[in-house]
Every structure is written in structure tokens, then in C-alpha cells.
Write an enzyme that holds these catalytic residues in place. Structure first.
Site, PDB file in Angstrom:
ATOM      1  N   ASP A   1     -17.237 101.545 -35.022  1.00  0.00           N
ATOM      2  CA  ASP A   1     -17.868 100.241 -35.253  1.00  0.00           C
ATOM      3  C   ASP A   1     -17.827  99.876 -36.739  1.00  0.00           C
ATOM      4  O   ASP A   1     -17.673 100.750 -37.598  1.00  0.00           O
ATOM      5  CB  ASP A   1     -19.333 100.256 -34.791  1.00  0.00           C
ATOM      6  CG  ASP A   1     -19.453 100.418 -33.285  1.00  0.00           C
ATOM      7  OD1 ASP A   1     -18.473 100.153 -32.576  1.00  0.00           O
ATOM      8  OD2 ASP A   1     -20.544 100.838 -32.847  1.00  0.00           O
TER       9      ASP A   1
HETATM   10  N1  URA Z   1     -20.481 105.161 -30.781  1.00  0.00           N
HETATM   11  C1  URA Z   1     -20.966 104.027 -31.306  1.00  0.00           C
HETATM   12  O1  URA Z   1     -21.945 103.486 -30.834  1.00  0.00           O
HETATM   13  N2  URA Z   1     -20.332 103.502 -32.393  1.00  0.00           N
HETATM   14  C2  URA Z   1     -19.255 104.073 -32.970  1.00  0.00           C
HETATM   15  O2  URA Z   1     -18.734 103.562 -33.955  1.00  0.00           O
HETATM   16  C3  URA Z   1     -18.778 105.265 -32.398  1.00  0.00           C
HETATM   17  C4  URA Z   1     -19.402 105.784 -31.307  1.00  0.00           C
END
Ligand code: URA
Length: 236
Positions: free
Chosen positions: A102
Site C-alpha cells: 500500500d
Molecule cells: N497488507 C496490507 O494491508 N497492506 C500492505 O501494504 C500489505 C499487506
């Protein structure tokens, strides 16, 4: 693609000739004589006929990047910098990300031009553990350990997450190991307890740890040994 298919797609050979060439041991793939018409070849394979190169094979490229928070795991974005902007490499359009993070998540990101390899790394069936350091708004209790090992139901996909292991590090910090890579998986797992993730950092994927020599935004090529650790077996 199968080697017999590759050869019969070339203008100089028909299917009958291809069968003979293989029986007569006149085809080499990556230096090895190939007789099996089902032998799988890839864009990276060097293919020779009587020593003449039919396909030179493009170099496969593999990188680990320390993704900083505040950049997008995408090859293009109109608003924000992308992780590819951090790479100083030719032919960047050939590269893709093996397992996105993310916008505000930091840590280990794998980037390659080898789709076969990245599928192996990311597909849930491979059950490759991904380890995250997590900080949350509220306290993390023992109940989380039990729930995550049982699995959390995700209504949108109508699935229950595979067993995950959680190690409590402090009142609001933990290390979580998951074997899938569902959309926002870690945040949604903590969301089961209405606990907001405020910091998320990926420490490792399978046997590969984020290199401690890398600063946020830096990257390096993977060694051959590191790449091979992820190599799918021929059956996969
Ligand atoms: N899980 C999440 O919620 N975000 C990420 O970036 C990776 C795994």
C-alpha cells in the site's frame, strides 16, 4: 510455450520437420540438447538450431527495493511517485512488481521482468510467508493470536484467510506472518478487531530478508542464489 510450438511458429520449419529436428538432437535450449517436444521455453531462453541462434533470450532481471512510505506500488501514477521512479534502469516498462504494498506501507518489494517467477512468488498456492512489522492504534491482545491462526472471514471475497502467526512485541506492536497477499490483508485482519494499523513494514518474503544495507528508496539486484531460492519446480 512448448519448444515444438515455438519452432513450428518459425517460418523455416513445419511440424513434421520440428519433430525430426528434436529427434535428431539438433535443438539446444540454454546449451542443453532438447528432444522432448513438451519442453517449456520462455522469453529468457536461448534457443539454437545446429549452433545458429533462433532466439538469443533476453536477460531476466530481479531487484529488491526498500519501498519508502508515500509512493505507489504501480508502474504509473498521475498523482504520486511510483516505485519504478526509484529505479535507475533501462527498459523500465518491461518490469513489474511481485506483490504490491500500500501507499504508506514500507519495506521489501520485489521487482522483475520475469512473470513466471513473480507468479510463483505471489500466488497463494505457493504459501510463501510474508512477514510484516505492524503498529496499531489500540492494544493488541492474545485474542488476536488465536483469531489469526484460525483465519479471518473476508465477506467481499467470501473466504477465510489461511492460518497466520502473530508474535506480540509490545502493547501496540507485533510481527505477523501471512502466506497470502489479499487486498489490504493485514489492515483488514486487524480491522476484525476494529484496530487501525498505523505503521506497516514488510520485513521478508519467503527466505529473502530486506537487506539491512538498503536505506528507504534504495534498491539492488538479487543475486543468482537469491533468485533461485524462489525458482518454481518444473511441475509448478
Ligand atoms: N497488507 C496490507 O494491508 N497492506 C500492505 O501494504 C500489505 C499487506
Amino acid at each position: 510455450m512448448r519448444v515444438d510450438r515455438f519452432l513450428s511458429n518459425l517460418p523455416q520449419f513445419n511440424r513434421q520437420q520440428v519433430r525430426l529436428l528434436l529427434i535428431e538432437k539438433r535443438i539446444r535450449v540454454d546449451g542443453q540438447v532438447i528432444c522432448d517436444p513438451r519442453h517449456e521455453i520462455r522469453a529468457f531462453s536461448r534457443i539454437e538450431f545446429d549452433g545458429h541462434v533462433l532466439q538469443a533470450g533476453k536477460p531476466a532481471r530481479y531487484f529488491m527495493l526498500y519501498k519508502p512510505p508515500g509512493c505507489v506500488s504501480a508502474t504509473q501514477d498521475v498523482e504520486h511517485p511510483t516505485v519504478l521512479d526509484l529505479l535507475d534502469e533501462p527498459d523500465k516498462h518491461d518490469l513489474h512488481i511481485a506483490g504490491r504494498l500500500d501507499f504508506n506501507t514500507s519495506g521489501l518489494l520485489l521487482i522483475t521482468n520475469d512473470g513466471h517467477w513473480s507468479r510463483h512468488v505471489t500466488q497463494p498456492q505457493t504459501k510463501m510467508p510474508k512477514v510484516y512489522y505492524v503498529e496499531t492504534e489500540q492494544e493488541i491482545t492474545e485474542a488476536y493470536i488465536r483469531k489469526f491462526s484460525e483465519g479471518v472471514y473476508f465477506a467481499f471475497e467470501d473466504l477465510t484467510t489461511l492460518p497466520a502467526s502473530l508474535e506480540l512485541l509490545g502493547p501496540r506492536s507485533a510481527r505477523l506472518s501471512i502466506v497470502e497477499g489479499r487486498y489490504h490483508q493485514v489492515k483488514r485482519m486487524f480491522g476484525f478487531f476494529d484496530n487501525k494499523v498505523v505503521r506497516l513494514h514488510r520485513e521478508s518474503i519467503g527466505p529473502l530478508l530486506l537487506d539491512s544495507q538498503l536505506a528507504p528508496g534504495e534498491y539492488r539486484a538479487l543475486s543468482e542464489r537469491e533468485v533461485m531460492q524462489f525458482q518454481p519446480s518444473p511441475a509448478n
